[in-house]
Design an enzyme around this catalytic site. Sequence first.
Site, mmCIF file in Angstrom:
data_model
loop_
_atom_site.group_PDB
_atom_site.id
_atom_site.type_symbol
_atom_site.label_atom_id
_atom_site.label_comp_id
_atom_site.label_asym_id
_atom_site.label_seq_id
_atom_site.Cartn_x
_atom_site.Cartn_y
_atom_site.Cartn_z
ATOM 1 N N ASP A 162 8.393 -7.333 -8.397
ATOM 2 C CA ASP A 162 8.966 -8.081 -9.514
ATOM 3 C C ASP A 162 8.305 -7.859 -10.870
ATOM 4 O O ASP A 162 8.981 -7.624 -11.857
ATOM 5 C CB ASP A 162 8.926 -9.580 -9.207
ATOM 6 C CG ASP A 162 9.644 -9.938 -7.915
ATOM 7 O OD1 ASP A 162 10.016 -9.033 -7.147
ATOM 8 O OD2 ASP A 162 9.828 -11.145 -7.673
ATOM 9 N N GLU A 385 0.701 -13.509 1.810
ATOM 10 C CA GLU A 385 1.736 -12.650 1.207
ATOM 11 C C GLU A 385 1.097 -11.386 0.622
ATOM 12 O O GLU A 385 1.597 -10.287 0.785
ATOM 13 C CB GLU A 385 2.479 -13.444 0.114
ATOM 14 C CG GLU A 385 3.635 -12.688 -0.521
ATOM 15 C CD GLU A 385 4.346 -13.519 -1.603
ATOM 16 O OE1 GLU A 385 3.872 -14.630 -1.922
ATOM 17 O OE2 GLU A 385 5.370 -13.040 -2.109
HETATM 18 C C1 DGY Z 1 11.212 -14.360 -6.125
HETATM 19 O O1 DGY Z 1 11.983 -15.313 -6.247
HETATM 20 O O2 DGY Z 1 10.021 -14.382 -6.401
HETATM 21 C C2 DGY Z 1 11.689 -13.136 -5.504
HETATM 22 O O3 DGY Z 1 10.763 -12.117 -5.533
HETATM 23 C C3 DGY Z 1 13.018 -12.687 -6.025
HETATM 24 O O4 DGY Z 1 13.455 -11.836 -5.039
#
Ligand code: DGY
Length: 418
Positions: A162, A385
């Site tokens: 992201d 994560e």
């Molecule tokens: C989030 O909402 O953080 C996700 O990575 C979007 O896919």
Amino acid sequence: MDAISLDKQARDILTLNDRGGYTVPTEGLYPYQWNWDSAFAAWGFASFDITRAWQELETLLSGQWPSGMVPHILFHADDPGYFPGPGVWGTEDIGPVRSSGISQPPVAASFAKAVHDRAPDQGLPHIRTLYPKLLKWHRWFMTWRLDQGMIFITHPWEAGRDNAPDWDAAMAAIDPVGVGEYTRRDTGHVDPSMRPTKADYDRYIWLVQRGKRLGWVDADMDRDPPFRVADPTITFILLRAHRDLGAIADLLGESRDEIDSWITTLEAGAENHRGPGGHFCGVNLLTSTHTGHLSSASFLNWYAGIDCDVMLKALDASFDTATYPVPSHAVTSQGFDGMRYWRGPTWAIMNTLIGRGLSDMGHDTHGERLRRQTAALIAEHGFAEYFHPLTGAPAGGGTFTWTAAIWLAWASPNAGDV
Ligand code: DGY
């Protein structure tokens, strides 16, 4: 903790996150079915429940749009704890399941093959059903996301990375005018210092609003795009997935001519990802500029079947500078932030793809070293994560599905790598 206890803990995490036919990445932070998370989950399930593994992939592909696109999130059941949820995307009349409007790295064909290879007799009818759907999805990428032989993204979430520095310049060029007020939910689950910034989110949401306005029609989305960055994550992962889909075609006695032509296209296109130092990076297609960033996605070349001495030297440097490689942004790079999502942390799933690629291409010492270091990271710091690459500190969500899955399928000393 010993390996047997960790194996059990990993299986328990998959069971805990099972919502009946699909798995959430983690309770709270990600309460829906995510595309590539789910494919990793299937691979993990295959180590103890093959039927459940196939179900995971089948549920994922059940959300495929008529265009062939497989969404990055399937909203099976409402959860107000996530933003942007089903009401924000404007996709209710498009796919068979409420969903987002963008896709994600297509690892599913590769893990479908891996699940099949674990129990071929049981797998054959499943892979026969999934094959045309996977083929259609891959064709969608080759039709709507191909530029100069590279696969580009239209939203940072499509790459799965992201807030990676690869998108910084392209994101800075967007003026998120009119985005309006919204309430983030992610920072209610996780410390904000581990998540993207408000400036990032304004642009993420602005891009979603644009897609919604255009009805997510590919041809319309393609006109005057505000964000178009060729992404090594998807180029390399799709190239590998094409190869695995080709093997599935062979198995089923289907023609593989179309798949072979895609392989040729991406093999040539991968070279266009090479930045100034010869390593692979993103390319901002709106300015024809290589980003120059060395990310963990840069090292997916072996996974894609492409050998490269420059990258092997860069990997050695990464082993020397990070206690727990491979950082998502090199620790010596400007802007390195060891806890902030894709701007420094180490992701066990990326290590898995890189490590498998290295071993597949005969770099056994490097592949095995990465596997052992990833196993130590998880054994010492849990099924997080992601992790700080220097201290190993766990970050983001806990009891994470894909970290548990890759433990079972790859990192654990008891894993049967298929
Ligand atoms: C989030 O909402 O953080 C996700 O990575 C979007 O896919």
